[in-house]
Design a protein around this motif. Structure first.
Motif, PDB file in Angstrom:
ATOM      1  N   GLU A 166     -75.836 -30.963 -20.133  1.00  0.00           N
ATOM      2  CA  GLU A 166     -74.645 -30.114 -20.286  1.00  0.00           C
ATOM      3  C   GLU A 166     -74.874 -28.749 -19.604  1.00  0.00           C
ATOM      4  OE1 GLU A 166     -71.854 -31.116 -21.391  1.00  0.00           O
ATOM      5  OE2 GLU A 166     -72.169 -32.694 -22.880  1.00  0.00           O
ATOM      6  N   PRO A 167     -75.177 -28.737 -18.311  1.00  0.00           N
ATOM      7  CA  PRO A 167     -75.604 -27.487 -17.655  1.00  0.00           C
ATOM      8  C   PRO A 167     -74.542 -26.396 -17.593  1.00  0.00           C
ATOM      9  CG  PRO A 167     -75.161 -29.180 -16.021  1.00  0.00           C
ATOM     10  CD  PRO A 167     -75.126 -29.853 -17.353  1.00  0.00           C
ATOM     11  N   THR A 168     -73.275 -26.769 -17.750  1.00  0.00           N
ATOM     12  CA  THR A 168     -72.211 -25.758 -17.726  1.00  0.00           C
ATOM     13  C   THR A 168     -71.449 -25.699 -19.040  1.00  0.00           C
ATOM     14  OG1 THR A 168     -70.611 -27.336 -16.782  1.00  0.00           O
ATOM     15  CG2 THR A 168     -71.917 -26.036 -15.226  1.00  0.00           C
ATOM     16  N   GLY A 169     -71.981 -26.351 -20.078  1.00  0.00           N
ATOM     17  CA  GLY A 169     -71.255 -26.471 -21.338  1.00  0.00           C
ATOM     18  C   GLY A 169     -71.030 -25.164 -22.060  1.00  0.00           C
ATOM     19  N   ALA A 170     -71.854 -24.147 -21.771  1.00  0.00           N
ATOM     20  CA  ALA A 170     -71.725 -22.861 -22.461  1.00  0.00           C
ATOM     21  C   ALA A 170     -70.957 -21.835 -21.640  1.00  0.00           C
ATOM     22  CB  ALA A 170     -73.108 -22.312 -22.799  1.00  0.00           C
ATOM     23  N   LEU A 171     -70.399 -22.261 -20.499  1.00  0.00           N
ATOM     24  CA  LEU A 171     -69.727 -21.328 -19.591  1.00  0.00           C
ATOM     25  C   LEU A 171     -68.217 -21.530 -19.603  1.00  0.00           C
ATOM     26  CD1 LEU A 171     -72.093 -21.668 -16.481  1.00  0.00           C
ATOM     27  CD2 LEU A 171     -72.251 -20.027 -18.369  1.00  0.00           C
ATOM     28  N   ASP A 172     -67.487 -20.471 -19.265  1.00  0.00           N
ATOM     29  CA  ASP A 172     -66.042 -20.612 -19.069  1.00  0.00           C
ATOM     30  C   ASP A 172     -65.799 -21.427 -17.808  1.00  0.00           C
ATOM     31  OD1 ASP A 172     -65.510 -18.759 -16.644  1.00  0.00           O
ATOM     32  OD2 ASP A 172     -66.636 -17.470 -18.000  1.00  0.00           O
TER      33      ASP A 172
END
Length: 224
Positions: A166-172
């Motif tokens: 989930e490499p972009t899961g914490a980004l807008d």
């Protein structure tokens, strides 16, 4: 293309609960593969089995034809350190180190001297637009900037495979799209294969090959 990673008949259990069921998977050098699935589907468990972090109950995982099960713990640890890279959802950067030091860490752990390791770190950070942040602590970075550092750290030693959970899961959405494109561009330039675990179809759409994980079972998705 040359095959780099293979899993055959992989089963993984947590106690009596089967998390991964009879999975077969093949990754070619330079290929980007996405494994989609909902929370609890077994996709992250599979990722860490492919990376040699979790040992399957049955089946084999091999890199360049070498089965992980034939390696000692020390040999497997060295393989992961030297030939794999990892990108996590929240970066997992070391707050006591600078951006440059975080990025150079895989090279330093492999025995590279400080000056050439930091030169290599600066080069990959420059390609990700992070040159002006080399000497900042990671606590001073935005989420998107932190994840670029995580990407740089994963790729600085030009590994054979990068595993991204989930490499972009914490980004807008704006930062997620930008970081993902930069990540995959740099990986493809290096001919590094990538396995991405995601619940997001828009992330998976950037992959060469897409899979879906459902209740521990992996199926390849056919191109539309």
């Amino acid at each position: 293309m040359h095959e780099i990673l293979r899993a055959e008949g992989v089963d993984l259990f947590y106690g009596t609960q089967k998390a991964v069921s009879d999975v077969n998977f093949c990754l070619m050098r330079g290929e980007v593969a996405a494994i989609m699935g909902s929370s609890g589907s077994g996709k992250s468990s599979l990722l860490y089995s492919l990376a040699g972090v979790l040992a399957p109950k049955r089946g084999t995982v091999s890199l360049d034809g070498i089965a992980f099960s034939t390696l000692t713990d020390e040999e497997l640890s060295t393989l992961r350190r030297e030939r794999f890279g990892f990108v996590f959802q929240y970066g997992e950067l070391l707050p006591e180190l600078t951006v440059e030091e975080n990025t150079a860490l895989p090279l330093r752990l492999a025995g590279r001297r400080r000056a050439p390791a930091h030169t290599a770190a600066g080069e990959v950070l420059g390609r990700l637009g992070m040159t002006e942040y080399l000497h900042r602590r990671t606590s001073q970075l935005s989420g998107g900037q932190s994840q670029r550092v995580a990407v740089a750290r994963a790729l600085v030693h030009e590994p054979d495979v990068v595993f991204a959970d989930e490499p972009t899961g914490a980004l807008d959405s704006v930062n997620a799209s930008a970081v993902l494109k930069e990540f995959l561009r740099l990986a493809r330039d290096q001919n590094t294969a990538v396995v991405i675990v995601t619940h997001d179809a828009s992330v998976a759409a950037h992959a060469d090959t897409q899979y879906r994980m459902t209740d521990g079972v992996l199926t390849r998705q056919e191109a539309a």
